[in-house]
Write a protein that holds these residues in place. Structure first.
Motif, PDB file in Angstrom:
ATOM      1  N   UNK A   1      -2.774   3.512  -2.755  1.00  0.00           N
ATOM      2  CA  UNK A   1      -2.879   1.929  -3.843  1.00  0.00           C
ATOM      3  C   UNK A   1      -2.811   0.710  -3.094  1.00  0.00           C
ATOM      4  N   UNK A   2      -3.099   0.129  -4.169  1.00  0.00           N
ATOM      5  CA  UNK A   2      -2.814  -1.362  -3.704  1.00  0.00           C
ATOM      6  C   UNK A   2      -3.577  -1.844  -2.790  1.00  0.00           C
ATOM      7  N   UNK A   3      -4.807  -1.924  -2.973  1.00  0.00           N
ATOM      8  CA  UNK A   3      -5.696  -1.938  -2.218  1.00  0.00           C
ATOM      9  C   UNK A   3      -6.196  -2.617  -1.009  1.00  0.00           C
ATOM     10  N   UNK A   4      -6.178  -1.558  -0.330  1.00  0.00           N
ATOM     11  CA  UNK A   4      -5.633  -2.254   1.360  1.00  0.00           C
ATOM     12  C   UNK A   4      -7.356  -2.426   1.262  1.00  0.00           C
ATOM     13  N   UNK A   5      -7.310  -3.278   2.703  1.00  0.00           N
ATOM     14  CA  UNK A   5      -8.613  -4.076   3.593  1.00  0.00           C
ATOM     15  C   UNK A   5      -9.404  -2.720   3.666  1.00  0.00           C
ATOM     16  N   UNK A   6      -9.326  -2.021   4.075  1.00  0.00           N
ATOM     17  CA  UNK A   6     -10.051  -0.650   5.168  1.00  0.00           C
ATOM     18  C   UNK A   6      -9.051   0.558   5.833  1.00  0.00           C
ATOM     19  N   UNK A   7      -9.861   1.738   5.163  1.00  0.00           N
ATOM     20  CA  UNK A   7      -8.808   3.077   5.397  1.00  0.00           C
ATOM     21  C   UNK A   7      -9.796   3.282   7.045  1.00  0.00           C
ATOM     22  N   UNK A   8      -9.041   4.092   7.491  1.00  0.00           N
ATOM     23  CA  UNK A   8      -9.592   4.390   9.165  1.00  0.00           C
ATOM     24  C   UNK A   8      -9.262   6.094   8.750  1.00  0.00           C
ATOM     25  N   UNK A   9      -9.027   6.696   9.337  1.00  0.00           N
ATOM     26  CA  UNK A   9      -8.712   8.181   9.598  1.00  0.00           C
ATOM     27  C   UNK A   9      -8.254   8.623   8.510  1.00  0.00           C
ATOM     28  N   UNK A  10      -8.169   9.816   7.893  1.00  0.00           N
ATOM     29  CA  UNK A  10      -7.403  10.428   6.702  1.00  0.00           C
ATOM     30  C   UNK A  10      -6.993  11.489   7.077  1.00  0.00           C
ATOM     31  N   UNK A  11      -6.238  12.542   6.840  1.00  0.00           N
ATOM     32  CA  UNK A  11      -5.046  13.426   7.492  1.00  0.00           C
ATOM     33  C   UNK A  11      -4.551  14.510   6.093  1.00  0.00           C
ATOM     34  N   UNK A  12      -4.512  15.515   6.026  1.00  0.00           N
ATOM     35  CA  UNK A  12      -3.319  16.497   5.957  1.00  0.00           C
ATOM     36  C   UNK A  12      -2.697  16.747   6.602  1.00  0.00           C
ATOM     37  N   UNK A  13      -1.228  17.265   6.395  1.00  0.00           N
ATOM     38  CA  UNK A  13      -0.355  18.137   7.184  1.00  0.00           C
ATOM     39  C   UNK A  13       0.066  19.084   5.905  1.00  0.00           C
ATOM     40  N   UNK A  14       0.661  19.969   6.891  1.00  0.00           N
ATOM     41  CA  UNK A  14       1.530  20.647   6.112  1.00  0.00           C
ATOM     42  C   UNK A  14       3.339  21.249   6.907  1.00  0.00           C
ATOM     43  N   UNK A  15       4.025  21.822   6.112  1.00  0.00           N
ATOM     44  CA  UNK A  15       5.209  21.251   6.461  1.00  0.00           C
ATOM     45  C   UNK A  15       5.878  23.185   5.993  1.00  0.00           C
ATOM     46  N   UNK A  16       6.067  24.330   6.861  1.00  0.00           N
ATOM     47  CA  UNK A  16       6.497  25.237   5.705  1.00  0.00           C
ATOM     48  C   UNK A  16       7.451  25.554   5.993  1.00  0.00           C
ATOM     49  N   UNK A  17       8.789  25.799   4.890  1.00  0.00           N
ATOM     50  CA  UNK A  17       9.879  25.519   5.181  1.00  0.00           C
ATOM     51  C   UNK A  17      10.423  26.309   6.580  1.00  0.00           C
ATOM     52  N   UNK A  18      11.315  25.610   7.319  1.00  0.00           N
ATOM     53  CA  UNK A  18      11.984  26.118   9.010  1.00  0.00           C
ATOM     54  C   UNK A  18      10.805  25.920   9.709  1.00  0.00           C
TER      55      UNK A  18
ATOM     56  N   UNK B   1       0.924  -1.346   0.057  1.00  0.00           N
ATOM     57  CA  UNK B   1      -0.137   0.649  -0.111  1.00  0.00           C
ATOM     58  C   UNK B   1       0.543   1.286   0.214  1.00  0.00           C
ATOM     59  N   UNK B   2       0.058   2.279  -0.994  1.00  0.00           N
ATOM     60  CA  UNK B   2       1.184   3.604  -1.005  1.00  0.00           C
ATOM     61  C   UNK B   2       0.058   4.566  -0.698  1.00  0.00           C
ATOM     62  N   UNK B   3       0.410   6.006  -0.607  1.00  0.00           N
ATOM     63  CA  UNK B   3      -0.109   6.665  -0.335  1.00  0.00           C
ATOM     64  C   UNK B   3       0.748   7.747  -1.779  1.00  0.00           C
ATOM     65  N   UNK B   4      -0.860   8.337  -2.579  1.00  0.00           N
ATOM     66  CA  UNK B   4      -0.101   9.309  -3.486  1.00  0.00           C
ATOM     67  C   UNK B   4      -0.636  10.644  -3.563  1.00  0.00           C
ATOM     68  N   UNK B   5       0.320  11.632  -2.993  1.00  0.00           N
ATOM     69  CA  UNK B   5      -0.388  12.431  -3.168  1.00  0.00           C
ATOM     70  C   UNK B   5      -0.379  13.519  -4.783  1.00  0.00           C
ATOM     71  N   UNK B   6      -1.107  14.749  -4.521  1.00  0.00           N
ATOM     72  CA  UNK B   6      -1.285  15.113  -6.159  1.00  0.00           C
ATOM     73  C   UNK B   6      -1.609  16.515  -6.442  1.00  0.00           C
TER      74      UNK B   6
END
Length: 121
Positions: free
Chosen positions: A24-41, A1-6
């Motif tokens: 990808x990879x047809x996981x059985x089940x996905x619980x929570x999903x989230x977005x994070x961000x990281x600014x320079x420094x 399984x992989x996560x591909x962001x675009x």
């Protein structure tokens, strides 16, 4: 399984972008999903998360401008970003808690590779 962001890119202040993150990879089940961000420094911060049932939470810094949603049939989480400003410039990462196989004893934490969002003033 992989996560591909675009969906990242360069946008002017006040513009919009929509990020996607697919498992990808047809996981059985996905619980929570989230977005994070990281600014320079800066440290990585949580932007928002969403449960499998669709209950979403957003950080105060993006509330009212960003929307997080998911399509369970497509194993995909989205981040709609409106009224962007230069402070939103960062690399955005998706994260998901995934049951890869029904025989697994526990779920696994996955991270996507990141997609860069640059907001020009």
């Amino acid at each position: 399984v992989q996560l591909q962001a675009s969906g990242g890119g360069l946008v002017q202040t006040g513009g919009s972008l929509r990020l996607s993150c697919a498992a990808s990879g047809s996981p059985f089940s996905i619980n929570f999903m989230a977005w994070y961000r990281q600014a320079p420094g800066k440290q990585r911060e949580l932007v928002g998360d969403i449960t499998r049932a669709g209950i979403a939470k957003l950080s105060d810094s993006v509330k009212g401008r960003f929307t997080i949603s998911r399509d369970n049939a497509k194993n995909t989480v989205y981040l709609q970003m409106n009224n962007l400003n230069p402070e939103d410039t960062a690399t955005y990462y998706c994260r998901a808690d995934i049951w890869v196989d029904p025989s697994d004893s526990s779920s696994t934490d996955f991270w996507g590779q990141g997609t860069l969002v640059t907001v020009s003033s």
